[in-house]
Scaffold this active site. Structure first.
Site, PDB file in Angstrom:
ATOM      1  N   THR A 192     -21.681   5.812 -24.904  1.00 57.21           N
ATOM      2  CA  THR A 192     -22.552   6.695 -24.085  1.00 57.21           C
ATOM      3  C   THR A 192     -21.773   7.942 -24.612  1.00 57.21           C
ATOM      4  O   THR A 192     -22.454   8.571 -25.574  1.00 57.21           O
ATOM      5  CB  THR A 192     -22.043   6.270 -22.620  1.00 57.21           C
ATOM      6  OG1 THR A 192     -20.539   6.443 -22.384  1.00 57.21           O
ATOM      7  CG2 THR A 192     -22.592   5.336 -22.190  1.00 57.21           C
ATOM      8  N   LYS A 218     -16.320   0.578 -26.461  1.00 58.88           N
ATOM      9  CA  LYS A 218     -16.854   1.841 -26.091  1.00 58.88           C
ATOM     10  C   LYS A 218     -16.055   2.332 -24.969  1.00 58.88           C
ATOM     11  O   LYS A 218     -15.318   1.802 -24.390  1.00 58.88           O
ATOM     12  CB  LYS A 218     -18.365   1.841 -25.760  1.00 58.88           C
ATOM     13  CG  LYS A 218     -18.691   1.207 -24.306  1.00 58.88           C
ATOM     14  CD  LYS A 218     -19.402   2.033 -23.296  1.00 58.88           C
ATOM     15  CE  LYS A 218     -18.684   3.426 -23.030  1.00 58.88           C
ATOM     16  NZ  LYS A 218     -19.181   4.063 -21.953  1.00 58.88           N
ATOM     17  N   THR A 229     -10.607  -2.584 -19.601  1.00 56.47           N
ATOM     18  CA  THR A 229     -11.171  -1.403 -20.207  1.00 56.47           C
ATOM     19  C   THR A 229     -12.600  -1.269 -19.927  1.00 56.47           C
ATOM     20  O   THR A 229     -13.337  -1.901 -19.387  1.00 56.47           O
ATOM     21  CB  THR A 229     -10.586  -0.879 -21.477  1.00 56.47           C
ATOM     22  OG1 THR A 229     -10.665   0.467 -21.696  1.00 56.47           O
ATOM     23  CG2 THR A 229     -11.341  -1.866 -22.428  1.00 56.47           C
ATOM     24  N   GLU A 315     -12.536  12.145 -23.817  1.00 58.54           N
ATOM     25  CA  GLU A 315     -13.499  13.400 -23.644  1.00 58.54           C
ATOM     26  C   GLU A 315     -12.555  14.841 -23.825  1.00 58.54           C
ATOM     27  O   GLU A 315     -11.728  14.940 -23.134  1.00 58.54           O
ATOM     28  CB  GLU A 315     -14.151  13.409 -22.333  1.00 58.54           C
ATOM     29  CG  GLU A 315     -15.338  12.269 -22.402  1.00 58.54           C
ATOM     30  CD  GLU A 315     -15.706  11.768 -20.993  1.00 58.54           C
ATOM     31  OE1 GLU A 315     -16.785  11.480 -20.749  1.00 58.54           O
ATOM     32  OE2 GLU A 315     -15.256  12.417 -19.951  1.00 58.54           O
ATOM     33  N   ASN A 438     -17.891  17.165 -18.514  1.00 58.70           N
ATOM     34  CA  ASN A 438     -17.900  16.524 -17.240  1.00 58.70           C
ATOM     35  C   ASN A 438     -18.371  17.361 -16.056  1.00 58.70           C
ATOM     36  O   ASN A 438     -18.911  16.854 -15.151  1.00 58.70           O
ATOM     37  CB  ASN A 438     -16.404  15.867 -16.829  1.00 58.70           C
ATOM     38  CG  ASN A 438     -16.365  14.767 -17.619  1.00 58.70           C
ATOM     39  OD1 ASN A 438     -16.904  13.886 -17.525  1.00 58.70           O
ATOM     40  ND2 ASN A 438     -15.229  14.547 -18.415  1.00 58.70           N
ATOM     41  N   SER A 443     -26.467  16.104 -14.702  1.00 58.48           N
ATOM     42  CA  SER A 443     -27.664  16.974 -14.257  1.00 58.48           C
ATOM     43  C   SER A 443     -28.197  17.949 -15.519  1.00 58.48           C
ATOM     44  O   SER A 443     -27.738  18.008 -16.498  1.00 58.48           O
ATOM     45  CB  SER A 443     -27.046  17.795 -13.028  1.00 58.48           C
ATOM     46  OG  SER A 443     -25.983  18.155 -13.061  1.00 58.48           O
TER      47      SER A 443
END
Lengths: 443, 443
Positions: A192, A218, A229, A315, A438, A443
């Protein structure tokens, strides 16, 4: 004449001023999200052993993403034993609940795993259950196996209905594409916000024969696994019965996936499946047998490698951080303290800023709930002794710490000076990129 | 001639191009840290009632900061009862340990509170204890009261020795400056990364007489109080004995300061002191008496106001968020779920991005450890019903949620549909500013 010369001078001054402005603005602008994490293992996706009895396929079904594979199928030979560990989230996704019900069933008819990315099928009510049933039923029919042996996972956005017909429409093509060497494509299909596909594998000799292990994972955000996880699939041709495999996987999960955190958030889809086809013919004995110990060590290595790759793709991560606690009253206390450090936004932002702010490590130990005595704890950055006996070490110089913090791989060690409890966890730093990713993911 | 005209044209083209570049760069640059939080209460520091029996002074001692007051002194009349709540951190600072020992002592000789900002005197070993003793001893001598009645707090950097002589050198000036109306200056002196001074006060009538309450607080990062908050000092002229005051303050702390979080990190210096001088002559009865209830309600209002001001000054905050949980199995479960939402980096970044990402609220409830049933929970953004019965509400439109998220003050409500347990906590969003402030606070 003179007017034009003056004009040229004026324009040149303006240009000079603007160039200075551009330079200053460039220095303050946020970096764009990197294509691939700077912490990704060098050399790209590893060469993984082919596991006899397992075939993979991946396809672009357009669940949410366009222009990339987003569904993977793994077909498992009859007799494959499957162990699973799942999120303990009270709001876990429909496929997770379904997998949990199916573990430990009759393995004689073979098995399959189907995973889609782009949509988590989580918090989707009855619709979610229906999607799982439709997908599992269709896969079972196509591969001629019981529906109870088809495991599914979904990862991506929470709360939107899964357009399962986009997946079932492509099943014939998926089946046609099944290939024992297709694991790298499968690893790609389950990504993702990941910036690189994650895989690890090994071959070990047991009783003169070869046992192979290969796994994929992933995950890069919503990472503080609780019992498991994000999505992890490990395959081996070892022969081991399901209850023994389940116990082994549970034990190893506590030392691997349950020791990583990116952002302290726990996914609703966390799933780890370990599948043993038995095709090597090598029977794995109990945890004290030679074969049991060799297999456990090899499987732990693969699970830890995959867990580290998830952190390395955290991230916005720019630093890979190992947090080691020793001298705790108990292992549980050590893990509490380690996770408190690894999850502290203040520690993580200090690391991002390359600031050797050991005071924030003290703060995190203090709030962790672990037993601690301020005057007994010592802190090391790498090999550098920073603090001991309740205060900064007399030999420590701030420049040493500042120099160390520039490394991409860091170790923060805390000895609590109380007992023999120890724990090690892995995390990454907290950067502007995490916010960028994030504050604007959906959106 | 022609050459110069061409040159002018060329320079103009270059200028135009550079101007475009500057505009583009400006659009992507991170905002600078605001002078004052956008969530600060309008109108600035409030007019607070003067509490008979309390005098304040503030001075610039240069502990760490230059050009601003960094030490405050409060002198309390003989008979003042003092209740305190402190951080439960296992690595709490020297002044906190000292205050804890001194609570409940003989009040006949008066009391004093001295607070410095810029240095937390935390994790400073024997040096820390010495600093506290030197300061308390000097203040006691100067104000002619027992050393056991001098309470101190320190806030700022952890792990550096407190230069206490810079403080003791200014005590005579501090004494000379003592003024019953000096509370606003005191509030200024205790700030660290705060962008505005925090105060709240009220006057209530009890038995035909007036009781006054005035309080000040500091704090904007390292905020998830555990038993107390950053530094808070509340003064009243009510007459109430120390054990009763202590019980009352403990009860109210759980509903006020223990219900806020900025970043899930707990300070090593959290201190709340409530001082009742008794100078109003109004005796406060037990918790069921009319005076007890009136006083409790008024004190709760002040404590909650100060707690909210701490959140409103949360590092980098742009949104003030109330998280309401109802329908939980117990109040404890409700608070668990509320704090899990309020501390989730993914929820907080979504709020910063004005993204109505209710899936992350589901995730946070799921990981919280609170009992929850996915198919019973409902979620509201303000008055908008977003999700119910385990899925998005049929009437909900994404535009509604997106519109609501543009507000500066938000309420996220979750009903768990299980029981009567309820809790409300307050937090702020997680923005680039938080990273900017904390990746670079110390070095």
């Amino acid at each position: 004449m003179g007017g034009k010369t003056a004009k040229i001078k004026k324009l040149r001054r303006k240009l000079k001023k603007l160039r200075g402005k551009v330079k200053a603005l460039r220095a303050t602008r946020p970096q764009t999200v990197p294509q691939v994490s700077p912490l990704a293992p060098p050399g790209g996706f590893p060469e993984l052993p082919v596991i006899p009895g397992v075939r993979f396929a991946a396809i672009e079904a357009g669940v949410r993403y366009a222009g990339r594979a987003d569904v993977m199928l793994a077909e498992l030979a009859p007799g494959t034993q499957i162990a699973g560990v799942f999120t303990r989230s009270a709001t876990r996704a429909a496929p997770v609940l379904d997998c949990q019900e199916k573990l430990g069933g009759d393995s004689s008819g073979g098995a399959a795993i189907l995973v889609n990315s782009g949509n988590a099928n989580a918090f989707t009510g009855d619709n979610g259950r229906t999607s799982v049933a439709v997908i599992a039923g269709s896969v079972a029919q196509m591969l001629d196996m019981p529906e109870t042996r088809v495991f599914t996972s979904s990862t991506g956005v929470i709360g939107e209905p899964l357009p399962h017909d986009r997946i079932t429409a492509r099943l014939a093509e998926l089946k046609a594409a099944l290939d024992p060497g297709g694991i790298a494509q499968a690893a790609q299909a389950i990504m993702t916000t990941d910036t690189f596909p994650k895989g690890a594998g090994t071959e070990i000799g047991i009783e003169g024969r070869t046992v192979r292990i290969a796994g994929i994972a992933k995950g890069s955000g919503m990472i503080m696994p609780d019992m498991a996880t994000m999505l992890v699939y490990v395959f081996t041709d070892a022969a081991i019965d399901q209850p023994a495999l389940q116990r082994l996987v549970g034990r190893l999960t506590d030392r691997t996936f349950n020791c990583i955190t990116v952002d302290s958030d726990t996914s609703t889809s966390d799933t780890l499946l370990v599948c043993a086809t038995g095709t090597s013919g090598v029977e794995i004995g109990g945890p004290r047998s030679r074969s049991g110990q060799a297999f456990e060590a090899a499987l732990e290595q693969i699970m830890l490698d995959l867990a580290h790759q998830v952190v390395r793709d955290g991230e916005g991560a720019t630093k890979f951080v190992e947090v080691r606690i020793t001298g705790a009253s108990s292992d549980a206390d050590a893990k509490k303290a380690a996770l408190a450090i690894a999850n502290s936004p203040l520690v993580k932002t200090a690391i991002a800023g390359e600031d050797p702010n050991w005071g924030r490590v003290v703060m995190a130990v203090g709030k962790s709930g672990a037993r601690a005595d301020r005057d007994r704890l010592s802190i090391r950055f790498g090999e550098i002794l920073v603090a001991e006996h309740g205060w900064v070490s007399p030999d420590y110089r701030e420049e040493q710490g500042a120099g160390y913090m520039k490394n991409q791989e860091l170790t923060l060690s805390v000895d609590l000076g109380l007992g023999a409890g120890a724990a090690t966890v892995w995390t990454c730093d907290l950067t502007h990129q995490y916010i960028t990713i994030n504050a604007d993911y959906r959106s």
